[in-house]
Design a protein around this motif. Structure first.
Motif, mmCIF file in Angstrom:
data_model
loop_
_atom_site.group_PDB
_atom_site.id
_atom_site.type_symbol
_atom_site.label_atom_id
_atom_site.label_comp_id
_atom_site.label_asym_id
_atom_site.label_seq_id
_atom_site.Cartn_x
_atom_site.Cartn_y
_atom_site.Cartn_z
ATOM 1 N N HIS A 96 0.831 -1.198 0.000
ATOM 2 C CA HIS A 96 0.000 0.000 0.000
ATOM 3 C C HIS A 96 0.866 1.248 0.000
ATOM 4 O O HIS A 96 1.001 1.921 1.016
ATOM 5 C CB HIS A 96 -0.941 0.008 1.204
ATOM 6 C CG HIS A 96 -1.960 -1.072 1.120
ATOM 7 N ND1 HIS A 96 -1.770 -2.306 1.702
ATOM 8 C CD2 HIS A 96 -3.154 -1.125 0.492
ATOM 9 C CE1 HIS A 96 -2.823 -3.068 1.451
ATOM 10 N NE2 HIS A 96 -3.664 -2.380 0.716
ATOM 11 N N GLU A 111 -0.956 -6.649 -6.088
ATOM 12 C CA GLU A 111 -2.164 -6.896 -5.290
ATOM 13 C C GLU A 111 -3.432 -6.699 -6.110
ATOM 14 O O GLU A 111 -4.427 -7.389 -5.906
ATOM 15 C CB GLU A 111 -2.207 -5.972 -4.071
ATOM 16 C CG GLU A 111 -1.348 -6.437 -2.943
ATOM 17 C CD GLU A 111 -1.642 -5.678 -1.668
ATOM 18 O OE1 GLU A 111 -1.898 -4.463 -1.718
ATOM 19 O OE2 GLU A 111 -1.617 -6.324 -0.605
ATOM 20 N N SER A 112 -3.404 -5.763 -7.031
ATOM 21 C CA SER A 112 -4.582 -5.482 -7.857
ATOM 22 C C SER A 112 -4.851 -6.571 -8.887
ATOM 23 O O SER A 112 -5.996 -6.798 -9.271
ATOM 24 C CB SER A 112 -4.405 -4.147 -8.584
ATOM 25 O OG SER A 112 -4.253 -3.101 -7.665
#
Length: 147
Positions: A96, A111-112
């Motif tokens: 993040h 992560e996406s």
């Protein structure tokens, strides 16, 4: 559904990234994985490899190398990239990065694109490990067949 596994030890240089990506895309095509899914995983793999190239270490016996492993089993693909660098800094959340950050966006992209992602350090050995997996959409006629 067929299974496929491979692992590479690659030099920590930019030319290794497209090599790993090409092998993954070829494996996915042979296994009959949907092209969009294969592309998404190849982008995630490229980001993980780029991080290993940038942040890996040249200070130990495994200097100048990183490892990439891919497992296609049934309808799931799991990819792992491990380097010998300093690892992820301690209390950060590597997936993040702030929008204005100069680095860390690749981990956010991984992560996406994946269904499950894990960022961890290798205790005792040093280095970072990025592992991610995704459920696969396979076409009707994969080239690989279960034996």
């Amino acid at each position: 559904m067929s299974s496929l596994w491979w692992s590479l030890r690659l030099r920590r240089e930019a030319a290794s990234v497209p090599l790993a990506r090409h092998l993954l895309l070829s494996s996915m095509e042979a296994a009959g994985v949907d092209g969009d899914t294969a592309f998404e995983l190849s982008v995630a793999l490229s980001e993980a490899c780029a991080n290993a190239v940038e942040h890996g270490s040249d200070t130990d016996a495994r200097a100048g190398a990183f490892r990439v492993s891919a497992y296609l089993d049934g309808n799931r693909c799991r990819i792992e990239v491990a380097d010998t660098g300093p690892g992820f800094p301690a209390p950060s959340d590597p997936g993040h990065a702030p929008h204005e950050a100069e680095s860390g966006r690749g981990l956010f992209l991984i992560e996406s694109l994946a269904d499950h992602v894990r960022f961890r350090n290798r205790p005792g050995r040093g280095g970072a490990v990025v592992s991610f997996d995704k459920v696969l959409d396979r076409g009707p006629d994969p080239l690989l067949t279960a034996s």
